[in-house]
Design an enzyme around this catalytic site. Structure first.
Site, PDB file in Angstrom:
ATOM      1  N   SER A 182       0.794  -1.225   0.000  1.00 20.27           N
ATOM      2  CA  SER A 182       0.000   0.000   0.000  1.00 20.27           C
ATOM      3  C   SER A 182       0.826   1.276   0.000  1.00 20.27           C
ATOM      4  O   SER A 182       0.354   2.309  -0.469  1.00 20.27           O
ATOM      5  CB  SER A 182      -0.946  -0.002   1.193  1.00 20.27           C
ATOM      6  N   HIS A 210      -5.296  -3.393  -2.452  1.00 18.94           N
ATOM      7  CA  HIS A 210      -5.037  -2.404  -3.508  1.00 18.94           C
ATOM      8  C   HIS A 210      -4.991  -3.010  -4.912  1.00 18.94           C
ATOM      9  O   HIS A 210      -4.978  -2.284  -5.893  1.00 18.94           O
ATOM     10  CB  HIS A 210      -3.730  -1.658  -3.230  1.00 18.94           C
ATOM     11  N   LYS A 241     -11.556   0.344  -1.741  1.00 16.63           N
ATOM     12  CA  LYS A 241     -10.565   1.008  -2.589  1.00 16.63           C
ATOM     13  C   LYS A 241     -11.076   1.084  -4.028  1.00 16.63           C
ATOM     14  O   LYS A 241     -12.002   1.846  -4.286  1.00 16.63           O
ATOM     15  CB  LYS A 241      -9.227   0.356  -2.382  1.00 16.63           C
TER      16      LYS A 241
HETATM   17  C1  LIG Z   1      -6.869  -0.281   3.357  1.00 13.56           C
HETATM   18  C2  LIG Z   1      -6.273  -1.598   3.679  1.00 13.56           C
HETATM   19  C3  LIG Z   1      -6.893  -2.461   4.598  1.00 13.56           C
HETATM   20  C4  LIG Z   1      -8.107  -2.052   5.376  1.00 13.56           C
HETATM   21  O1  LIG Z   1      -9.237  -1.997   4.586  1.00 13.56           O
HETATM   22  P1  LIG Z   1     -10.486  -1.095   5.024  1.00 13.56           P
HETATM   23  O2  LIG Z   1     -11.617  -1.680   4.289  1.00 13.56           O
HETATM   24  O3  LIG Z   1     -10.161   0.300   4.646  1.00 13.56           O
HETATM   25  O4  LIG Z   1     -10.614  -1.254   6.512  1.00 13.56           O
HETATM   26  C5  LIG Z   1      -6.335  -3.695   4.780  1.00 13.56           C
HETATM   27  N1  LIG Z   1      -5.203  -4.077   4.147  1.00 13.56           N
HETATM   28  C6  LIG Z   1      -4.569  -3.257   3.284  1.00 13.56           C
HETATM   29  C7  LIG Z   1      -3.325  -3.725   2.611  1.00 13.56           C
HETATM   30  C8  LIG Z   1      -5.084  -2.000   3.035  1.00 13.56           C
HETATM   31  O5  LIG Z   1      -4.450  -1.184   2.198  1.00 13.56           O
END
Ligand SMILES: *Cc1c(COP(=O)(O)O)cnc(C)c1O
Length: 391
Positions: A182, A210, A241
């Site tokens: 990320s 992602h 995302k």
């Molecule tokens: C954003 C993210 C999460 C958390 O997801 P949410 O739905 O925003 O709680 C988990 N793992 C990774 C790698 C992320 O980038």
């Protein structure tokens, strides 16, 4: 000596401020996909994970508002009480088809998925093995599991193999990795990691947060891109995302998913995903499956932006995706550049420790398919100017 807690925490805050590590929220007043209004001024958003512009799309708005009319806002109960609706099951089916896995389970966020699923898979006396740059929710899940945590250097499969050799005495071992990282925008060597997990009989869990919607011929993620669908024990991801909505999920074999339904505390003891969100998630998946050409032109854009930044001489680490880390280094310089970017109408936040390692403060520029061409040109122009002024 008695120290009132107020003073204690105030001192902590002052310390953050003095190190330039205090975080201020930028409050967005209104937004139209990649254009956001902050303090009466319009900015182009290069800090969003809304990679395909679906969050503000009419398709998802319509799906959400139809479900809103029909079911209301909250779902009223947890999944194992009266909180499982046909839409939840439809969404789980859509995810398992999308991911080419036997079944899927949804959560109220990706964070909830990770902190619930890891402790359901391993516990005291087991080992959990993580990449040093895994997302915080994975690290938190690993801590909550009470398993012994082993950290290997980022994407280093030689080091991973050494850990696997050293941990042979543990009866159960779980390797967890982001597929697309990320903060660095680089990709885990999944085929090699899977091979090691098979060789050393370790469970493998991957986080596709992602990558989903961006990679793979059908857009389902890096597991698909590497041709590994159906081969990884636990495929986790989020719908917050590229899918532009909200909620987390895990896809996998029928047995694994049924086991998670029985055991994951963040599935059992929390109210289920609101129906307007679940309904829009179904539409988002449908949209991604049917819009392969848009992804192709998005990839051309990503590669163009990356090559322009490289021509300017920026260090982009090993980025291979829509996440482009532009490394600045010291915190103070990054903060100065952040102010300049905002002056120029670019919404891009400096990412500082502890989110990234010390002295690698950076701008995490994210490209969206819904940026206009002029937005992209403006970004490149401003970063050319930054190279002249600050370096
Ligand atoms: C954003 C993210 C999460 C958390 O997801 P949410 O739905 O925003 O709680 C988990 N793992 C990774 C790698 C992320 O980038």
């Amino acid at each position: 000596m008695f120290i009132p807690c107020h003073n204690l925490f105030q001192r902590e805050l002052e310390l953050l401020e003095s190190r330039n590590l205090f975080r201020r929220q930028k409050v967005i007043f209104s937004s139209n996909n990649m254009l956001v209004e902050v303090d009466g001024r319009e900015y182009i958003n290069f800090s969003s994970n809304n990679y395909l512009g679906l969050a503000g799309s009419d398709i998802l708005k319509k799906a959400a508002s139809q479900a809103l009319e029909r079911y209301g806002v909250g779902s009223g109960a947890s999944r194992l009480m009266s909180g499982t609706f046909s839409i939840h099951r439809e969404l789980e089916e859509a995810i398992s088809k999308f991911k080419k896995e036997e079944d899927a389970i949804i959560f109220t966020s990706g964070y909830m998925a990770n902190i619930g699923v890891i402790p359901a898979l391993v516990g005291r006396g087991d080992a959990v093995i993580v990449d040093r740059l895994n997302h915080a929710s994975i690290i938190d899940g690993a801590r909550m599991s009470q398993a012994r945590i082993f950290v290997y250097p980022h994407c280093n499969t030689i080091a991973l193999e050494n850990v696997l050799k050293r941990t042979a005495c543990f009866s159960k071992r779980l390797v967890v990795t982001d597929t697309l990282f990320s903060m660095d925008g680089d990709i885990a060597p999944l085929p090699q990691i899977l091979e090691l997990c098979e060789k050393y009989r370790s469970i493998l869990m991957v986080d596709e947060a992602h990558a989903t919607g961006i990679f793979g011929r059908r857009g389902s993620g890096l597991v698909e891109e590497f041709g590994l669908s159906g081969k990884i024990d636990v495929v986790m991801g989020t719908m917050s995302k590229a899918l532009g909505t909200f909620g987390g999920y895990v896809a996998g074999s029928r047995i694994i998913i049924e086991y998670l339904r029985q055991r994951v505390r963040t599935f059992i003891y929390t109210t289920s995903l609101p129906l307007p969100l679940a309904a829009s998630c179904i539409k988002a998946i449908e949209y991604i499956e049917n819009n392969g050409e848009e992804r192709e032109s998005f990839w051309k854009r990503i590669e163009y932006v990356r090559s322009e930044f490289l021509k300017m001489g920026y260090d982009l680490l090993n980025s291979k995706s829509q996440i482009i880390p532009v490394v600045i280094g010291p915190v103070d310089k990054a903060m100065e550049i952040e102010r300049y970017l905002f002056e120029q109408g670019i919404f891009a936040l400096a990412i500082r420790p502890p989110t990234v390692p010390k002295d690698s403060s950076r701008f995490r520029i994210t490209i969206s398919s819904s940026h206009r061409e002029e937005d992209i040109q403006k970004l490149l122009h401003v970063f050319r100017e930054i190279k002249r002024r600050f370096f």
